[in-house]
Design an enzyme around this catalytic site. Structure first.
Site, mmCIF file in Angstrom:
data_model
loop_
_atom_site.group_PDB
_atom_site.id
_atom_site.type_symbol
_atom_site.label_atom_id
_atom_site.label_comp_id
_atom_site.label_asym_id
_atom_site.label_seq_id
_atom_site.Cartn_x
_atom_site.Cartn_y
_atom_site.Cartn_z
ATOM 1 N N ASP A 1 58.484 -74.239 18.160
ATOM 2 C CA ASP A 1 59.846 -73.827 17.799
ATOM 3 C C ASP A 1 60.633 -74.995 17.211
ATOM 4 O O ASP A 1 61.794 -74.859 16.840
ATOM 5 C CB ASP A 1 60.575 -73.291 19.049
ATOM 6 C CG ASP A 1 61.938 -72.694 18.701
ATOM 7 O OD1 ASP A 1 62.863 -72.751 19.533
ATOM 8 O OD2 ASP A 1 62.078 -72.200 17.567
ATOM 9 N N SER B 1 67.227 -69.079 16.829
ATOM 10 C CA SER B 1 66.040 -68.224 16.817
ATOM 11 C C SER B 1 66.373 -66.891 17.482
ATOM 12 O O SER B 1 66.968 -66.878 18.560
ATOM 13 C CB SER B 1 64.910 -68.876 17.614
ATOM 14 O OG SER B 1 64.873 -70.256 17.379
ATOM 15 N N GLN C 1 58.583 -66.245 13.527
ATOM 16 C CA GLN C 1 59.917 -66.264 14.145
ATOM 17 C C GLN C 1 60.947 -65.772 13.129
ATOM 18 O O GLN C 1 60.810 -66.042 11.923
ATOM 19 C CB GLN C 1 60.262 -67.703 14.539
ATOM 20 C CG GLN C 1 61.689 -67.891 15.035
ATOM 21 C CD GLN C 1 61.999 -69.341 15.400
ATOM 22 O OE1 GLN C 1 62.894 -69.943 14.835
ATOM 23 N NE2 GLN C 1 61.271 -69.894 16.353
HETATM 24 C C1 LIG Z 1 68.373 -75.101 10.493
HETATM 25 C C2 LIG Z 1 68.629 -75.377 11.978
HETATM 26 C C3 LIG Z 1 67.586 -74.715 12.850
HETATM 27 C C4 LIG Z 1 67.965 -74.778 14.332
HETATM 28 C C5 LIG Z 1 66.966 -73.987 15.124
HETATM 29 C C6 LIG Z 1 67.285 -73.947 16.571
HETATM 30 C C7 LIG Z 1 66.223 -73.162 17.300
HETATM 31 C C8 LIG Z 1 66.722 -72.859 18.681
HETATM 32 O O1 LIG Z 1 66.199 -73.400 19.594
HETATM 33 S S1 LIG Z 1 68.032 -71.791 18.888
HETATM 34 C C9 LIG Z 1 67.887 -71.503 20.618
HETATM 35 C C10 LIG Z 1 67.177 -70.230 20.893
HETATM 36 N N1 LIG Z 1 67.924 -69.058 20.411
HETATM 37 C C11 LIG Z 1 69.152 -68.716 20.871
HETATM 38 O O2 LIG Z 1 69.756 -69.421 21.670
HETATM 39 C C12 LIG Z 1 69.753 -67.410 20.390
HETATM 40 C C13 LIG Z 1 70.134 -66.599 21.625
HETATM 41 N N2 LIG Z 1 70.805 -65.340 21.199
HETATM 42 C C14 LIG Z 1 72.138 -65.335 20.959
HETATM 43 O O3 LIG Z 1 72.849 -66.327 21.107
HETATM 44 C C15 LIG Z 1 72.713 -64.014 20.531
HETATM 45 O O4 LIG Z 1 71.790 -62.976 20.737
HETATM 46 C C16 LIG Z 1 73.071 -64.034 19.008
HETATM 47 C C17 LIG Z 1 74.091 -65.133 18.726
HETATM 48 C C18 LIG Z 1 71.792 -64.311 18.201
HETATM 49 C C19 LIG Z 1 73.626 -62.678 18.649
HETATM 50 O O5 LIG Z 1 74.691 -62.393 19.547
HETATM 51 P P1 LIG Z 1 75.971 -61.674 18.990
HETATM 52 O O6 LIG Z 1 76.967 -61.539 20.086
HETATM 53 O O7 LIG Z 1 75.596 -60.416 18.281
HETATM 54 O O8 LIG Z 1 76.390 -62.802 17.940
HETATM 55 P P2 LIG Z 1 77.609 -62.808 16.901
HETATM 56 O O9 LIG Z 1 78.743 -62.115 17.483
HETATM 57 O O10 LIG Z 1 77.078 -62.320 15.608
HETATM 58 O O11 LIG Z 1 77.974 -64.351 16.741
HETATM 59 C C20 LIG Z 1 77.308 -65.281 17.560
HETATM 60 C C21 LIG Z 1 77.597 -66.641 17.103
HETATM 61 O O12 LIG Z 1 77.632 -66.726 15.673
HETATM 62 C C22 LIG Z 1 78.874 -67.285 15.274
HETATM 63 N N3 LIG Z 1 79.265 -66.619 14.036
HETATM 64 C C23 LIG Z 1 79.519 -65.319 13.872
HETATM 65 N N4 LIG Z 1 79.781 -65.088 12.575
HETATM 66 C C24 LIG Z 1 79.676 -66.274 11.931
HETATM 67 C C25 LIG Z 1 79.834 -66.711 10.581
HETATM 68 N N5 LIG Z 1 80.172 -65.847 9.609
HETATM 69 N N6 LIG Z 1 79.626 -68.015 10.295
HETATM 70 C C26 LIG Z 1 79.247 -68.877 11.288
HETATM 71 N N7 LIG Z 1 79.106 -68.533 12.568
HETATM 72 C C27 LIG Z 1 79.319 -67.252 12.883
HETATM 73 C C28 LIG Z 1 79.845 -66.927 16.387
HETATM 74 O O13 LIG Z 1 80.901 -67.876 16.424
HETATM 75 C C29 LIG Z 1 78.957 -67.094 17.590
HETATM 76 O O14 LIG Z 1 78.849 -68.494 17.864
HETATM 77 P P3 LIG Z 1 79.006 -68.986 19.376
HETATM 78 O O15 LIG Z 1 77.857 -68.333 20.136
HETATM 79 O O16 LIG Z 1 78.840 -70.488 19.307
HETATM 80 O O17 LIG Z 1 80.349 -68.512 19.822
#
Ligand SMILES: CCCCCCCC(=O)SCCNC(=O)CCNC(=O)[C@H](O)C(C)(C)COP(=O)(O)OP(=O)(O)OC[C@H]1O[C@@H](n2cnc3c(N)ncnc32)[C@H](O)[C@@H]1OP(=O)(O)O
Length: 342
Positions: free
Chosen positions: A256, A277, A327
């Site tokens: 990941d 992710s 992914q």
């Molecule tokens: C290029 C860089 C790569 C980095 C890779 C990192 C890999 C990882 O390890 S990530 C860790 C593993 N995955 C996760 O933690 C995801 C877990 N799942 C979740 O958090 C939720 O299911 C999620 C966010 C995917 C969907 O939840 P949902 O309530 O529908 O999300 P949503 O309302 O659309 O918005 C969630 C986030 O997006 C942000 N957001 C929404 N719209 C926008 C936008 N237009 N622009 C930017 N950010 C936005 C929100 O502020 C919110 O951020 P935060 O959580 O910090 O408050």
């Protein structure tokens, strides 16, 4: 406990106890021998932190485990690879010696909180004749952050065997680690202060994975490239032979790392404002050592709708395909503003 040679695919070394559940089988302690011996002490000192801490779950009750954190990304949400690796450790603990991890499928449903441990609740879905399936919920604050299904199979050889050919790339010995590249960039006399700060922050992060990019980016390059990336990866420290099940968990952790970013490569004019992710699937094909260099081939066949699909293949140095993964992630981007030339 007899050491299993690496010939076993993600096997374990289990023994059943009096009840009908095999006792914990993922033995993370040093291999057999005198634990006080200089060799064992050296192993323990060099033992990868992935083994001694990240993937070393505490048993709370039958099928209930607790994991702690080692490295947390700047996003301050738990690294997905850690949660996957720990979930696979939890799933594998109740699986017997003759079964091998062959696949896992996960959804990340909430951000992990680095301030509290993660509980792993294992559900023994089915113990079939050839295949055994476990379902794992990673839980924090009483809510699932990850749901994961993992499947294990008896060794069942077959005349049907094929794989793609490993890409031809320079060996890791001819390449620089990410840290060495950063130090090279930092040695540039005309490097702007703001870049120095960012690069030193990157250097300070103790990621338990070593990485050697095959095509290192030209420093802060702004040219678009194909959504493909290649780098050599291995766990920092020593893990040793004999516990293929553990190597699968480490590979899940590694898989990941830097994968989702592949989808951004064609868009240097944008940067991720929010990236995470959504799901992660992985298939284990052959034996491998996650503490030895493996080639990680990453590509993104599709992006759209604020999502990116990325796929990875982990190759052993001898060209054998060890594992594959796929992914999808959320990619919410905004244009990169560059200082005007005027
Ligand atoms: C290029 C860089 C790569 C980095 C890779 C990192 C890999 C990882 O390890 S990530 C860790 C593993 N995955 C996760 O933690 C995801 C877990 N799942 C979740 O958090 C939720 O299911 C999620 C966010 C995917 C969907 O939840 P949902 O309530 O529908 O999300 P949503 O309302 O659309 O918005 C969630 C986030 O997006 C942000 N957001 C929404 N719209 C926008 C936008 N237009 N622009 C930017 N950010 C936005 C929100 O502020 C919110 O951020 P935060 O959580 O910090 O408050």
């Amino acid at each position: 406990m007899a050491e299993r040679k690496v010939g076993d695919i993600c096997g374990s070394s289990a023994s059943t106890t009096s009840d009908d559940h095999p006792k914990d089988t993922l033995d993370l302690k040093p291999e057999d021998g005198d634990p006080e011996s200089p060799e064992a002490q050296k192993d323990q000192d060099l033992k990868s932190v992935l083994v001694t801490s990240v993937l070393n779950l505490e048993e709370i009750d039958v099928d209930l485990y607790r994991g702690t954190h080692h490295w947390v990304p700047r996003t301050q949400r738990l690294f997905g690879g850690q949660i996957i690796g720990q979930a696979l450790v939890a799933a594998a603990k109740s699986v017997g010696d003759n079964l091998y991890a062959h696949s896992l499928h996960c959804y990340f449903v909430r951000a992990g909180d680095p301030k509290v441990p993660v509980l792993y609740q294992v559900d023994r879905i089915r113990d079939g004749r050839s295949f055994t399936v476990r379902s794992v919920r990673a839980i924090q604050h009483g809510q699932p952050i990850l749901i994961c299904q993992a499947s294990f199979q008896m060794l069942q050889p077959s005349p049907l065997q094929h794989q793609f050919t490993m890409p031809a790339v320079p060996p890791p010995e001819d390449l620089l680690t990410a840290e060495e590249l950063i130090r090279l960039y930092l040695s540039k006399p005309d490097l702007a202060e703001k870049y120095k700060l960012g690069l030193n922050k990157l250097l300070a992060i103790e990621v338990p994975i070593e990485i050697k990019p095959v095509n290192p980016p030209v420093f802060y390059k702004v040219t678009a490239s194909e959504p493909k990336n290649l780098f050599w990866v291995r766990a920092r420290g020593y893990i040793g032979e004999g516990n293929m099940k553990l190597h699968c968990c480490v590979a899940a952790y590694v898989s990941d790392f830097a994968l989702l970013g592949t989808a951004l490569l064609p868009y240097p004019g944008y940067r991720a404002q929010f990236a995470a992710s959504l799901d992660h699937a992985m298939w284990f094909h052959s034996t491998f050592r996650s503490d030895e260099w493996m080639l990680y081939e990453c590509e993104s066949p599709w992006a759209g709708g604020s999502r990116g699909l990325v796929q990875g293949r982990l190759w052993r140095r001898d060209g054998v395909l060890a594992a594959s993964c796929s992914q999808e992630g959320v990619l919410r981007v905004k244009p990169v503003t560059r200082p005007s030339k005027l």
